[in-house]
Design an enzyme around this catalytic site. Structure first.
Site, PDB file in Angstrom:
ATOM      1  N   ASP A 127      57.014  28.735  25.498  1.00  0.00           N
ATOM      2  CA  ASP A 127      56.042  29.680  24.925  1.00  0.00           C
ATOM      3  C   ASP A 127      55.680  30.763  25.947  1.00  0.00           C
ATOM      4  OD1 ASP A 127      55.088  29.732  22.385  1.00  0.00           O
ATOM      5  OD2 ASP A 127      53.514  28.254  22.695  1.00  0.00           O
ATOM      6  N   LYS A 147      58.625  25.178  12.941  1.00  0.00           N
ATOM      7  CA  LYS A 147      59.387  25.158  14.196  1.00  0.00           C
ATOM      8  C   LYS A 147      60.355  23.971  14.207  1.00  0.00           C
ATOM      9  CE  LYS A 147      55.732  27.732  16.375  1.00  0.00           C
ATOM     10  NZ  LYS A 147      54.396  27.724  16.968  1.00  0.00           N
ATOM     11  N   GLN A 193      50.616  23.860  20.465  1.00  0.00           N
ATOM     12  CA  GLN A 193      50.145  24.817  19.455  1.00  0.00           C
ATOM     13  C   GLN A 193      48.702  25.235  19.743  1.00  0.00           C
ATOM     14  OE1 GLN A 193      52.137  26.146  17.089  1.00  0.00           O
ATOM     15  NE2 GLN A 193      50.487  27.437  16.340  1.00  0.00           N
TER      16      GLN A 193
END
Ligand code: GUN
Length: 303
Positions: A121, A54, A98
């Site tokens: 996200d 990322k 994450q």
């Protein structure tokens, strides 16, 4: 029939190119650089690799990235305090925590702390809640399901009115994918480990999104002729020699591995109308959509 292969790598590259153009335009206009902050707790190699890719994508597209790493024994308070700090930092456009996090961390509490304008996200309860409600729009849609829908749209697959089956009900892929399909007026069935007669249910699907994490579970004979098959699975299996013994890499001396999906591609491509390969299907889309969401976050915060 041989299915049309949906080239996720090429479609993801197009999305990334579009994002890079917009990032450059913002920079030329003197606007702040879109910046993604990633939070990694612990040392899972797969999570570390995802977070690194990322950061690399941000650099390639002219975006900034901040990578925060906490030890595997970090406390709830440490993680929450880091998220609060990133929420308050005007340089940070988007925050990605994450998943999964170590067991001592209450994931729901962490995700609910992320400010909604930075939730690239799309996992904060507010964004997911909006996705689940008719007539409400989330600010951000979770990246992998968003990528699945984008691939269907780019391939010209009609979602409205289609019978869609989602195999898997995870918070990260299956459930948001089902909600997205409903929002686009598909008739959706969500299948899981306790679904009875799975092949019969899947045979009704005009659109199948397979996200169950089981190697090549979906067989060609389960697929409705002409269906669109989106394979989210990424499973690593040993490469075998023609005699069935494990193939050994000449370079490393170790058994060779390859990636396959949740669908038996060779069988399914003979029946389906459209299919995504593994690798090179959904995989590249996740990061491309994350980059898109991060640009959007910057646009919301500094129009
Ligand atoms: N773990 C696996 N996929 C994802 C994802 O899309 N976002 C986050 N935050 N964690 C993940």
């Amino acid at each position: 029939m041989t299915a049309q292969i949906i080239d996720g790598k090429a479609i993801a590259q197009k999305v990334r190119d579009e994002v890079a153009v917009q990032v450059a335009k913002r920079s030329a206009a003197g606007k702040p650089q879109p910046t993604l902050a990633t939070v990694l707790v612990g040392d899972r190699p797969d999570s570390a690799a995802y977070v690194a890719s990322k950061g690399k994508a941000c650099a390639e597209l002219g975006m900034g990235s901040i990578s925060q790493h906490l030890p595997a024994d970090a406390s709830q308070e440490q993680v929450e305090s880091l998220v609060r700090q990133l929420n308050a930092d005007p340089k940070v456009s988007g925050i990605l925590v994450q998943l999964p996090m170590p067991h001592q961390i209450n994931e729901e509490r962490v995700l609910s702390l992320i400010s909604i304008e930075k939730d690239v996200d799309g996992f904060s309860p507010l964004n997911i809640g909006r996705l689940a409600q008719k007539g409400r729009e989330p600010l951000f849609v979770p990246c992998t399901p968003y990528g699945c829908i984008y691939l269907l749209e780019q391939a010209g697959v009609k979602i409205e009115g289609a019978n869609a089956v989602v195999l898997g009900r995870s918070n990260i892929v299956g459930m948001p994918a089902a909600l997205l399909l409903i929002s686009r007026n598909a008739t959706v069935t969500v299948c899981h480990s306790r679904t009875r007669d799975l092949p019969a249910v899947i045979r009704q699907a005009d659109i199948l999104i397979a996200a169950i994490g089981k190697t090549e579970m979906v067989r060609g004979g389960w697929i409705k002729p002409g269906a669109a098959v989106i394979d989210v699975g990424i499973n690593s299996i040993p490469v075998l020699n023609p005699d069935g013994t494990p193939a050994i890499s000449e370079k490393t001396g170790k058994p060779r591995q390859k990636l396959v999906g949740d669908v038996n591609f060779e069988e399914a491509k003979e029946v389906a109308g459209f299919i995504t390969p593994v690798p090179g299907g959904v995989g590249p889309m996740t990061i491309a959509m994350l980059m898109r969401n991060t640009l959007r976050a910057a646009e919301i915060q500094n129009p």
